[in-house]
Enzyme design. Structure first.
Site, short mmCIF file in Angstrom:
data_model
loop_
_atom_site.label_atom_id
_atom_site.label_comp_id
_atom_site.label_asym_id
_atom_site.label_seq_id
_atom_site.Cartn_x
_atom_site.Cartn_y
_atom_site.Cartn_z
N ARG A 66 0.92 -1.30 -0.14
CA ARG A 66 0.08 -0.16 0.05
C ARG A 66 0.95 1.15 0.04
O ARG A 66 0.44 2.16 -0.66
CB ARG A 66 -1.02 -0.06 1.07
CG ARG A 66 -2.05 -1.04 1.15
CD ARG A 66 -2.73 -1.14 2.46
NE ARG A 66 -1.90 -1.56 3.59
CZ ARG A 66 -2.06 -1.15 5.04
NH1 ARG A 66 -3.47 -0.59 5.18
NH2 ARG A 66 -1.58 -1.54 5.78
N ASN A 76 -6.14 -2.72 2.20
CA ASN A 76 -5.98 -4.56 2.16
C ASN A 76 -7.29 -4.97 2.32
O ASN A 76 -8.32 -4.67 2.92
CB ASN A 76 -5.27 -4.91 3.47
CG ASN A 76 -3.78 -5.01 3.40
OD1 ASN A 76 -3.22 -4.33 2.27
ND2 ASN A 76 -2.85 -4.66 4.58
#
Lengths: 390, 611
Positions: free
Chosen positions: B540, B558
């Site tokens: 990320r 996520n």
């Protein structure tokens, strides 16, 4: 001398298609890698081509995807088709591959993740040591892997990758570390081989459990497939876009621990026809299937079926040794012309369709003591024209 | 930082960095602070009489650090241009340079050696090169051989900057192209454009995609058929076409039988050199020797002028990786090397490929011109990883023209550094589509039609002049057909007009499958699902960093152990490039598939990492 068997698995499809074209009275041109272009003498502009029996209508993207087993597996999953449990790893990730295998449990199969030929049987490993040995063996480059004889048996879609090989401390040439292998759990259950075209199942034959090499005698499946099997095979073939014909392998008996995942597991989808397997199930079946496929691709295929024996005019170009080449032709062959410098040869041969299909494929692909013709133009003798340097 | 002689001011500054961080900072030496550091001065040298200097070094760690530092240094150099230098003459300047090098050489060399161990292969050769260069510079008695030093160092250069900037490099009056999207494409890697350009078209035309690797993706829209691509392998070419085109002899025969211009030649079995020699004599020298089914020029020797050279060529072929294959002898066609891209009945791009070369300006050395040209190539999305190589063949080629790397070629003189036109070997690409004679376009289309099921192809044509009718050219012939020709070639020529090859190829693929093809969207909002090993690997943060660099807004979070979800919004170029990039991920990630679809939401500005 001519000795090789053009009906060997990797060459059988192309030979059966050639046989079907000759049996339909078609003219053909043959180029290396069993590239065959055929047409009816009455329609010279309406031509269709095949490579190793794979029709021209199978797209380049389609055959490329079919040879990449990681992509095939992802496409099957996307289409909701259950396939065998497995994953791909590069040789660089050997350690991760072994750990994954330990978690998955043995026995396992391992094979190249991108491979030109469906006919290469997977290596089976009953334990970690065997898996390590199998991975190492796959990585070793065979001396003949880039030789012309091997080359001509391949479709060459993946040949162009040519990742730079490496050499180990013993001087053994190895495939690049980025090259991938597929490790998968292949339950010991019957394998159903299905030839699919669109929504149609053209043929189905079953191999008994325990045969991972494909050497056992397959049993022809009589009558239509059960609906679920039919649907699974058709969906698997459709999952790989661009394949006109696909050879799908299903594992047909549900192992208890995989029951949740569905009654059938798809083990493979290939662009190659695999006609030899059906021929082993029933003699004459491969020729029937080849005729059907030819008719599907060439609507005018059976316009002028000849009566055996037939006589063919064969014009060869790119013959690397015309004298040697012509001396190996059947005794009754008439040599009309040959130019050893340019490598041209024109001859007339007679025989049964099967004999001549075999002969032509030997001259084109297998070779006469390694000597081949790079181009053969084949016409029924009555229609032959002289257009090669005569 | 640099030196000049017989001058109180620096007239010109050249900055050169090598392909890995080496040591502490030149900026420090200059009194500036930069924690990432510009490394140590390895060499301060060059044509002192012209008041120039070359600083060789490297700095920073990681892509971003390096870019920041480079920008910093470039700006600083311009400021420094008017600053007085340390020395007043040869002796003091050299002394100063030697002091600088001596002070840093130990650290520098040991650092290089250490990295060589830890980054196996990446730095092969660099340590030796630096060591030798340092030895030359620090030993007072050792005569400096500038050509030798440059020959060692130039191949490892990864950035080059000159202040003040020299006049732009031109070919036939055309300046080298610069492509603003380079910054979005560079993270995709050397062959990134190949795998990305078609997906950009797909996304811009409203298709959703599923990507499996850097090269492979499928696209569909509104429940229609799937279009699959791998690099430029598309649904509008047949498998037959590639099998045929990768066999050179089969291709040649197929073309000649249809009356198309292809070199006269034939194939021989491996080892049948005697017959091949007879044949070469029969068709006349010069000839070409090549493997029957080769790729990327492996084992190919062209312009063989006699039997002695043919023997050498046999050896080259035999020792190549394709030495087990049969081989071809064919006539050599002298002339320009062209890549003509055909889709169906239309030529969509035509590129003249010229061997790596530089054009003298009467002021700069060959080494400086090479560095400058490579810097231009770094601005090209298709060529930034395909630089001019200054290895032994280039030095040999220079010597044949009476030059070495320190020579200053007269203004306007073209100096060749290679015999091959391959872009991978530093060749230039020049768009000539608008000048292409119709007869050449016609022959190219006919060649593609000669191959069963081929609708996209790169035709490699050798000819004297692309502006003249084919029939009037003494020598012309098609030497190769490429069923999966690189798209970036025509999209990003170094000189001349860029062509929209990807747009055309995607449009033909889509319309063949029954899709309509709308005007491409200028802005995209995409939702991505990235599957695989993508959690606990800083995925990320990695995506957020790139989104910020690209000016893309959106968010990432996520979704379970092996899935990441993201929304990207912004102009088509950066958003589509970032969508393609997600299949690579940060170093420890192993994404397996990326599903991309269009969504209607417009995220807030900025990029957010969500939990």
């Amino acid at each position: 001398m001519i000795a090789s068997d053009v009906f060997a698995p990797e060459l059988a499809d192309g030979t059966y298609l050639l046989q079907a074209a000759l049996a339909s009275g078609m003219n053909v041109e043959l180029l290396p890698r069993q590239i065959m272009t055929c047409w009816q003498p009455s329609a010279p502009d309406d031509r269709r081509s095949f490579v190793h029996g794979i029709p021209e209508a199978s797209t380049l993207a389609g055959v490329t995807y079919a040879q990449d087993k990681r992509v095939v597996r992802a496409l099957l999953q996307r289409a909701g088709v259950t396939n065998t449990k497995g994953a791909t790893f590069s040789f660089r990730g050997r350690g991760a591959a072994l750990r994954y295998a330990d978690r998955l449990g043995y026995p396992l199969s391992v094979r190249m993740a991108i491979d030109d030929s469906i006919r290469t049987p997977p290596r089976m490993a009953a334990n970690r040591a065997e898996l390590e040995a199998a991975i190492d063996d796959l990585r070793r480059i065979r001396d003949d892997s880039l030789a012309s004889a091997t080359n001509l048996r391949r479709s060459a879609y993946s040949l162009t990758g040519l990742l730079d090989p490496e050499t180990d401390e013993n001087g053994v040439r190895l495939l690049a570390r980025a090259t991938r292998v597929l490790i998968e759990q292949v339950p010991d259950h019957p394998r159903l081989h299905v030839l699919v075209s669109g929504d149609d199942v053209l043929a189905a034959a079953e191999l008994p459990p325990g045969d991972h090499s494909g050497a056992a005698l397959p049993q022809a499946v009589a009558g239509p497939l059960p609906e679920a099997q039919h649907e699974a095979a058709v969906r698997a073939a459709a999952a790989v876009p661009g394949l006109r014909v696909a050879h799908v392998v299903l594992l047909t008996r549900r192992p208890s621990r995989l029951r949740r995942r569905g009654p059938y597991l798809v083990h493979d989808v290939s662009e190659r026809l695999g006609l030899d397997l059906f021929e082993r199930a029933r003699q004459g079946w491969a020729a029937e299937l080849a005729s059907r496929l030819l008719a599907q691709e060439c609507p005018r295929a059976d316009e002028a079926a000849p009566t055996e024996p037939i006589t063919l005019s064969v014009r060869c170009e790119g013959v690397d040794d015309t004298a040697h080449f012509s001396s190996a032709l059947p005794a009754e062959t008439t040599i009309r012309f040959h130019d050893p410098v340019e490598g041209h040869l024109h001859c007339v041969v007679s025989g049964t369709i099967r004999e001549l299909a075999r002969l032509l494929m030997e001259l084109s692909t297998v070779g006469v003591d390694g000597r081949r013709s790079m181009f053969l133009a084949v016409e029924r003798e009555a229609a032959a024209r002289g257009d090669i340097g005569e | 930082m640099t030196t000049s002689t017989n001058a109180s001011r620096i007239a010109r500054i050249q900055l050169l960095t090598l392909d890995d961080p080496i040591a502490p900072s030149l900026l420090e030496r200059l009194g500036a602070t930069d924690e990432r550091g510009l490394v140590s001065l390895v060499e301060v040298r060059a044509a002192e009489s012209r008041g120039t200097g070359i600083a060789v070094g490297s700095f920073g760690t990681g892509r971003n650090a390096r870019e920041l530092s480079w920008r910093h240094v470039s700006e600083l150099s311009e400021l420094l241009l008017d600053e007085p230098v340390h020395g007043d003459g040869d002796a003091s300047t050299h002394q100063h340079a030697h002091e600088l090098v001596a002070a840093n050489s130990h650290h520098l060399v040991s650092d290089v050696l250490e990295r060589r161990i830890s980054i196996s292969g990446v730095l092969a050769g660099l340590a030796e090169a630096i060591t030798r260069a340092v030895a030359q510079l620090t030993a007072p008695t050792a005569p400096l051989d500038p050509a030798a030093v440059l020959a060692e160092l130039v191949p490892h250069a990864n950035r080059y900057h000159v202040v003040p900037a020299p006049p732009p490099m031109r070919i036939d009056g055309r300046p080298a192209n610069r492509y603003p999207e380079l910054d979005f494409l560079r993270p995709l890697g050397v062959n990134g454009t190949k795998g990305h350009l078609l997906e950009r078209q797909a996304l811009a035309q409203g298709f959703r995609t599923m990507r499996f690797s850097k090269g492979a993706f499928v696209a569909d829209r509104d429940g229609g058929p799937q279009l699959n691509f791998k690099w430029s392998r598309s649904p509008i070419a047949s498998g037959v076409s590639l099998a045929l085109c990768t066999h050179k002899e089969a291709t040649r025969i197929q073309l000649r039988r249809r009356g198309l211009p292809a070199p006269r030649g034939r194939m021989f079995a491996r080892g049948d050199y005697d017959t091949a020699k007879t044949y070469a004599k029969h068709i006349g020298y010069p000839v070409v020797c090549k493997p029957a089914s080769g790729v990327r020029g492996i084992g190919v020797v062209a312009d063989i002028r006699d039997e002695h050279e043919l023997d050498d060529a046999f050896q080259t072929y035999q020792e190549s990786r394709l030495g087990g294959d049969d081989f071809i002898i064919e006539e050599h066609i002298a002339g320009g090397d062209y890549r003509i891209v055909v889709i169906d009945d239309q030529v969509v791009a035509a590129i003249l490929r010229q061997p790596a070369s530089v054009i003298g300006d009467g002021q700069q050395t060959v080494a400086e011109l090479v560095l400058q040209k490579n810097e231009l190539r770094r601005q090209n999305p298709h060529l930034w990883g395909r630089l001019i190589k200054v290895g032994r063949p280039a030095i040999h080629r220079l010597a044949r023209q009476g030059f070495d790397l320190t020579s200053v070629p007269p203004a306007g003189v073209q100096v060749r550094l290679s015999d091959t036109c391959s872009l991978s070997q530093g060749g230039d690409s020049i768009d000539v589509l608008d000048e292409l004679h119709p007869s050449i376009a016609e022959a190219s289309v006919a060649a593609v039609r000669a191959i069963p099921g081929m609708r996209y192809c790169g035709v490699d044509f050798l000819m004297e002049d692309h502006r003249r009718p084919l029939a009037e050219q003494h020598a012309a012939g098609i030497c190769e057909l490429n069923a999966h020709a690189a798209i970036g070639n025509g999209e990003y020529p170094m000189f001349g007009t860029p062509r929209e090859v990807a747009r055309e190829l995607f449009a033909r693929s889509a319309t063949t499958a029954g899709y309509d093809v709308p005007e491409p969207a200028q802005e995209l909002t995409l939702r991505l699902e990235i599957h695989g090993k993508v959690t606990r690997v800083n995925y990320r943060q990695w995506l957020a960093r790139h989104a910020e660099d690209f000016g893309v807004s959106g968010w990432v979070r996520n979704l379970g152990r092996r899935k990441v979800e993201a929304v990207l919004h912004g102009p088509t170029l950066p958003v589509s490039a970032l969508a393609s990039l997600t299949v690579l991920g940060p170093r420890r990630a192993l994404p397996t598939t990326v599903r991309t679809e269009h969504v209607q939401v417009t995220p807030r500005s900025g990029f957010e990492v969500r939990r």
